[in-house]
Design an enzyme around this catalytic site. Structure first.
Site, short mmCIF file in Angstrom:
data_model
loop_
_atom_site.label_atom_id
_atom_site.label_comp_id
_atom_site.label_asym_id
_atom_site.label_seq_id
_atom_site.Cartn_x
_atom_site.Cartn_y
_atom_site.Cartn_z
N HIS A 1 0.82 -1.22 0.00
CA HIS A 1 0.00 0.00 0.00
C HIS A 1 0.86 1.27 0.00
O HIS A 1 0.36 2.34 -0.33
CB HIS A 1 -1.01 0.00 1.16
CG HIS A 1 -0.45 0.23 2.52
ND1 HIS A 1 -0.21 -0.79 3.42
CD2 HIS A 1 -0.10 1.37 3.16
CE1 HIS A 1 0.26 -0.29 4.54
NE2 HIS A 1 0.34 1.03 4.42
N ASP B 1 0.12 -7.55 1.14
CA ASP B 1 0.48 -6.16 1.43
C ASP B 1 2.00 -6.03 1.61
O ASP B 1 2.49 -5.39 2.53
CB ASP B 1 -0.25 -5.60 2.64
CG ASP B 1 -0.16 -4.07 2.75
OD1 ASP B 1 0.40 -3.45 1.81
OD2 ASP B 1 -0.63 -3.51 3.75
N SER C 1 4.32 1.99 8.36
CA SER C 1 4.02 0.91 7.42
C SER C 1 5.29 0.47 6.72
O SER C 1 6.05 1.28 6.21
CB SER C 1 3.02 1.37 6.37
OG SER C 1 1.77 1.62 6.95
#
Length: 195
Positions: free
Chosen positions: A36, A66, A142
């Site tokens: 992402h 992901d 992230s």
């Protein structure tokens, strides 16, 4: 050492939105991060801890897990060894929350589960090997490496629990190994933009 911040090219804009996260060196000239973070990009800018900016291309993109791998020719940084995490394991998450300086956040693995959820596009159900963490992570973490006291990557941060303060989620290194096995010599598509 973690490579640093991973952002979209030209100041961090892709698909009319800012996308940024953290990454780490997982093999020669190869940075691991979340899918992402790079979704929809043709090129990705990687800023290393010394402030140098590098252009990379996506070498692997897995929207179900992901996870993404970004190739940065000539990066010249050593890869972190990959280990495994057991329930109760402790260490530090090496991240760049909010695109800021490197911050180490402590973590403890509370559980390891096969989680059923959506891919990064909110598509069909996917199963992932997930570590449930006691860790106060923030946006920008992230793609951060979970690093054991022995210096091994034992997971990749990917989400924060919206309803449970101090709870975050990481992908196990089994998931990372699966994506590493798909890397070829040519760039791949970074998929569509995330709505």
């Amino acid at each position: 050492e973690p490579a640093g911040e991973v952002v979209a090219p030209d100041g961090g804009e892709a698909c009319d939105q800012v996308q940024e996260g953290t990454g780490f060196v997982v093999a020669e000239d190869l940075i691991a991060t979340n899918a992402h973070v790079v979704a929809g990009e043709a090129q990705t800018r990687v800023v290393t801890r010394d402030g140098a900016s590098h252009t990379g291309t996506v070498a692997a993109f897995d929207p179900d897990r992901d996870l993404a791998l970004v190739r940065v020719p000539g990066l010249g940084l050593d890869a972190l060894p990959i280990g495994d995490a057991e329930v109760g394991a402790r260490g530090a998450v090496f991240g760049h929350p909010g695109g800021g300086p490197l911050r180490l956040a402590p973590f403890r693995v509370g559980d390891r589960v096969t989680a059923v959820g959506n891919d990064i596009y909110d598509g069909g159900d996917v199963r992932r090997d997930v570590l449930i963490l006691a860790a106060a992570l923030q946006p920008g973490d992230s793609g951060s490496a979970l690093v054991s006291p022995g210096g091994e990557v034992v997971g990749v941060a990917f989400a924060i629990a919206p309803d449970r303060q101090g709870t975050s989620y990481a992908l196990s290194t089994d998931e990372l190994r699966e994506v590493l096995a798909t890397v070829g010599s040519e760039p791949v598509s970074a998929g569509a933009c995330i709505a």
